[in-house]
Structures are given as structure tokens and as C-alpha cells.
Design an enzyme around this catalytic site. Structure first.
Site, PDB file in Angstrom:
ATOM      1  N   CYS A 275       0.814  -1.220   0.000  1.00 52.20           N
ATOM      2  CA  CYS A 275       0.000   0.000   0.000  1.00 52.20           C
ATOM      3  C   CYS A 275       0.847   1.269   0.000  1.00 52.20           C
ATOM      4  O   CYS A 275       0.643   2.165  -0.826  1.00 52.20           O
ATOM      5  CB  CYS A 275      -0.980  -0.024   1.177  1.00 52.20           C
ATOM      6  SG  CYS A 275      -0.227   0.108   2.820  1.00 52.20           S
ATOM      7  N   HIS A 323      -2.682   1.507   6.844  1.00 56.58           N
ATOM      8  CA  HIS A 323      -3.037   1.347   5.428  1.00 56.58           C
ATOM      9  C   HIS A 323      -3.194   2.725   4.805  1.00 56.58           C
ATOM     10  O   HIS A 323      -3.641   3.678   5.446  1.00 56.58           O
ATOM     11  CB  HIS A 323      -4.334   0.556   5.270  1.00 56.58           C
ATOM     12  CG  HIS A 323      -4.615   0.163   3.849  1.00 56.58           C
ATOM     13  ND1 HIS A 323      -3.929  -0.841   3.197  1.00 56.58           N
ATOM     14  CD2 HIS A 323      -5.500   0.659   2.928  1.00 56.58           C
ATOM     15  CE1 HIS A 323      -4.367  -0.950   1.957  1.00 56.58           C
ATOM     16  NE2 HIS A 323      -5.316  -0.056   1.766  1.00 56.58           N
ATOM     17  N   HIS A 335      -5.849   1.864  -4.322  1.00 52.38           N
ATOM     18  CA  HIS A 335      -4.974   1.350  -3.273  1.00 52.38           C
ATOM     19  C   HIS A 335      -4.592  -0.094  -3.583  1.00 52.38           C
ATOM     20  O   HIS A 335      -5.176  -0.741  -4.455  1.00 52.38           O
ATOM     21  CB  HIS A 335      -5.641   1.449  -1.895  1.00 52.38           C
ATOM     22  CG  HIS A 335      -6.765   0.458  -1.678  1.00 52.38           C
ATOM     23  ND1 HIS A 335      -6.988  -0.181  -0.486  1.00 52.38           N
ATOM     24  CD2 HIS A 335      -7.741  -0.008  -2.520  1.00 52.38           C
ATOM     25  CE1 HIS A 335      -8.032  -0.978  -0.574  1.00 52.38           C
ATOM     26  NE2 HIS A 335      -8.504  -0.896  -1.801  1.00 52.38           N
TER      27      HIS A 335
END
Length: 360
Positions: A275, A323, A335
Site C-alpha cells: 500500500c 493502510h 490502493h
């Protein structure tokens, strides 16, 4: 008269010992089998499997960010050590050259040192020439003393540099050990998650993948499948990258181009990403350097509120800021979700909000 002595016990023969050992092992195996039966893993419902897999993936992602941070520090330590070793080698070469020159001068002085200055003056064919040369030698002697002092300082510096290199090497090895620990932790959690998913039927697993964003990635510009509803109930399409030529537009265009690339923990491209690796690579393509981890990227730029989001902003999730995605407008982001998935479009409200920042 009967004897009251106890009968003499015969020692175990080899065959008797083997028989006893076999019986003991068989008994232990039986006991273990019963114990394993009594402690068999409970049957989890699909909802319980999903909850546990989500927990494991979340912990793995947090560990991945710690791994990324440790790797960044290990890379810095390795670069510093390489630079220090190169500088040490250059200084050693310069010192060896200076010491060689001093050695040649000392040898010359030794060879000409058999006659004292007064005797050399008396025997000189041209006394004035001798005095001129003597003055030059005096000044040369001053320079020689300075060179000797410089060499001594250089030797001290060289020793200090070697000590510093040894310390940096120890630090690098510690970082590498930390990397190995984090890697083993991540792989263990991912393996456990895969074993749990294997208990599900094909239909249950497909439903889980669709619900968690692990299904096939949408094509660029296509709907995310779970995005905000359009007027006719269809998912809203992902907005195209801005065309204003700004750095944010270039970063968003990079993220659009990465859609479909596999998630690989620790990866920063070009063919796979985690990520924070995706957001770092996207902004790097626009000429902006971001730090490596989610918990450092959130502070790399100006913090913005959720109602101020603009394409290119970094959006962060979960209480531990574990994240990150890139906002692209229309309530959506691009993402890299988790292992086993690919870079994709997803709604910003699909995960617990932690904050947002706008890289400078």
C-alpha cells in the site's frame, strides 16, 4: 529348608528392551491420537473465518509497515557504511603516499647527515651558495615537521573512521536481524490466513473475496463494484485522472496505470506494490519524495480534513495508520489492498478512517 532369598532378576536382553520400547511408543502414539481427537480444531463458520482472516491480514499489514521502516533504515545503514569504507580507503591511500614521501626525505637526510653544518660550510666551494641552500633546508624542515604532524592526525582520523565503520556494520547486522524477524512474522500470519480461507467452499471464498475487495480488479475508468451508487443504482465510475498537468495529476495518473498490479508486501514497483509502496512510487513519478511507511507518510505534507479531499491526497486507515490509498475523487481511491489482491479502485468509506495528507 526353603531359601528366603529373592530370586535373582535377569537383566533385560536386547530383544526385551526393543519390545518394551515398541510398546511404550505405541502407547504414546495412541495417547497422542486420542489427545489430538479431543483437541481437534473447532469448525468455524464462514463469518468467523472472515473475521479471523481480516484480523490476520490487518496484523500482517501492520508488520509489513514495520518491515518497510526497518528495511529503509537498513538500506541507509548500508549506504552509510559503503560511503565510509570508500572514504577510509581514499584516506589510507593519501596517508600511504605522504608516509612514503616522508620516508624518502628521511633517507636523504640520513645519507647527507655525516657532515655537520660547520664542516659543510668550511668545505663548500661557494659558501654563499651553501648558506642559501641551508636556508631552503630550514624551511623544508619546517614543512616536513608539518607533514609529520599531518600524517599523525591522519592516522588518528583513520583509526576513528575504522571504529565508526565497525559500529555501522554492527548496526546494519542488527537491522538485518530485525528484517528477518518481521519477514517471518508476516509470512506466518499470511500462511495462517491462507489455511483458514482453504476451509471455505469455493462459493464462500468468492463471496469473501468480493466483500473484502480481493476479487478481479476493475479496468481503469470502470466502476469499482462497491462505489457510491449512481442515479440508476449502478456503481459510480471511477473518475479519470486530472488533466491539468499538476504534480497531483501525474501522481494520480501513475496510480491509474498501476491498477491490476499484484500486491506484494515490501514492494515499491514497478510490477508490484504494497500500500505505501504504491503511494510512494506514484508521487515519486511526479517528482515528490515521500517516506516509505504509512505512519511517516501521514506527516509528509499538509494534513487535510475529509471534506477537503482532492485528487492525489493520501488517505489513511485504521487506528494504527497501517493502510494508505490515493484519493482520486468521487469518494473513491486507488490502493493496494492486501496479499492475494491487486491494485484497485475502492470507496474511501470501505475502511476505518484515520486521516489524510496532501504531499507538498
Amino acid at each position: 529348608m526353603a531359601s528366603h532369598r529373592k530370586p535373582r532378576q535377569r537383566p533385560f536382553s536386547g530383544g526385551t528392551v526393543r519390545t518394551a520400547a515398541t510398546l511404550a511408543l505405541a502407547g504414546a502414539a495412541t495417547a497422542t491420537a486420542f489427545e489430538g481427537t479431543s483437541q481437534a480444531e473447532p469448525q468455524l463458520s464462514p463469518a468467523q473465518v472472515k473475521a479471523e482472516v481480516d484480523r490476520l491480514y490487518g496484523e500482517a499489514e501492520a508488520a509489513t509497515e514495520r518491515y518497510n521502516g526497518a528495511k529503509e533504515k537498513a538500506d541507509e545503514a548500508e549506504r552509510a557504511l559503503t560511503g565510509l569504507r570508500d572514504e577510509t580507503a581514499r584516506k589510507a591511500d593519501r596517508l600511504n603516499t605522504a608516509r612514503g614521501a616522508l620516508g624518502s626525505l628521511a633517507a636523504g637526510q640520513y645519507r647527507s647527515g655525516g657532515l655537520g653544518p660547520a664542516l659543510q660550510l668550511a668545505m663548500a666551494t661557494d659558501p654563499q651558495d651553501y648558506l642559501d641552500r641551508a636556508a631552503l633546508l630550514t624551511r623544508a624542515g619546517d614543512r616536513t615537521a608539518a607533514e609529520v604532524s599531518s600524517v599523525r592526525r591522519g592516522l588518528d582520523e583513520l583509526s576513528g573512521m575504522r571504529d565508526k565503520a565497525a559500529g555501522q556494520l554492527a548496526d546494519l547486522r542488527a537491522r538485518q536481524g530485525e528484517l528477518a524477524e518481521q519477514k517471518a512474522l508476516i509470512e506466518g500470519k499470511l500462511d495462517t490466513a491462507q489455511q483458514l480461507l482453504a476451509r471455505l467452499t469455493a462459493e464462500e471464498r468468492a463471496a469473501y473475496e468480493a466483500q473484502s475487495g480481493g476479487g478481479p480488479a476493475p479496468a481503469p475508468g470502470a466502476g469499482a463494484g462497491t462505489g457510491p451508487a449512481a442515479p440508476h443504482g449502478r456503481p459510480a465510475p471511477a473518475p479519470p485522472p486530472p488533466a491539468d498537468g499538476s504534480r497531483a495529476a501525474r501522481a494520480v495518473a501513475f496510480a491509474h496505470g498501476a491498477i491490476g498490479a499484484p500486491y506484494v508486501w515490501g514492494a515499491t514497483g514497478p510490477g508490484s506494490f504494497d500500500c505505501s509502496g504504491l503511494t510512494q512510487a506514484a508521487w515519486r513519478s511526479a517528482g515528490v519524495s515521500l517516506p516509505r511507511t504509512t505512519y511517516t507518510q501521514i506527516n509528509a505534507g499538509r494534513r487535510v480534513s475529509r471534506d477537503q479531499l482532492a485528487p492525489g491526497d493520501l488517505v489513511f486507515f485504521y487506528s494504527g495508520v497501517t493502510h494508505v490509498g490515493m484519493y482520486i475523487g468521487n469518494g473513491q481511491m486507488i490502493h493496494a489492498p492486501r496479499p492475494g489482491s491487486t491494485v484497485r479502485v475502492a470507496p474511501v468509506d470501505s475502511m476505518p478512517w484515520a486521516g489524510a495528507s496532501r504531499p507538498a
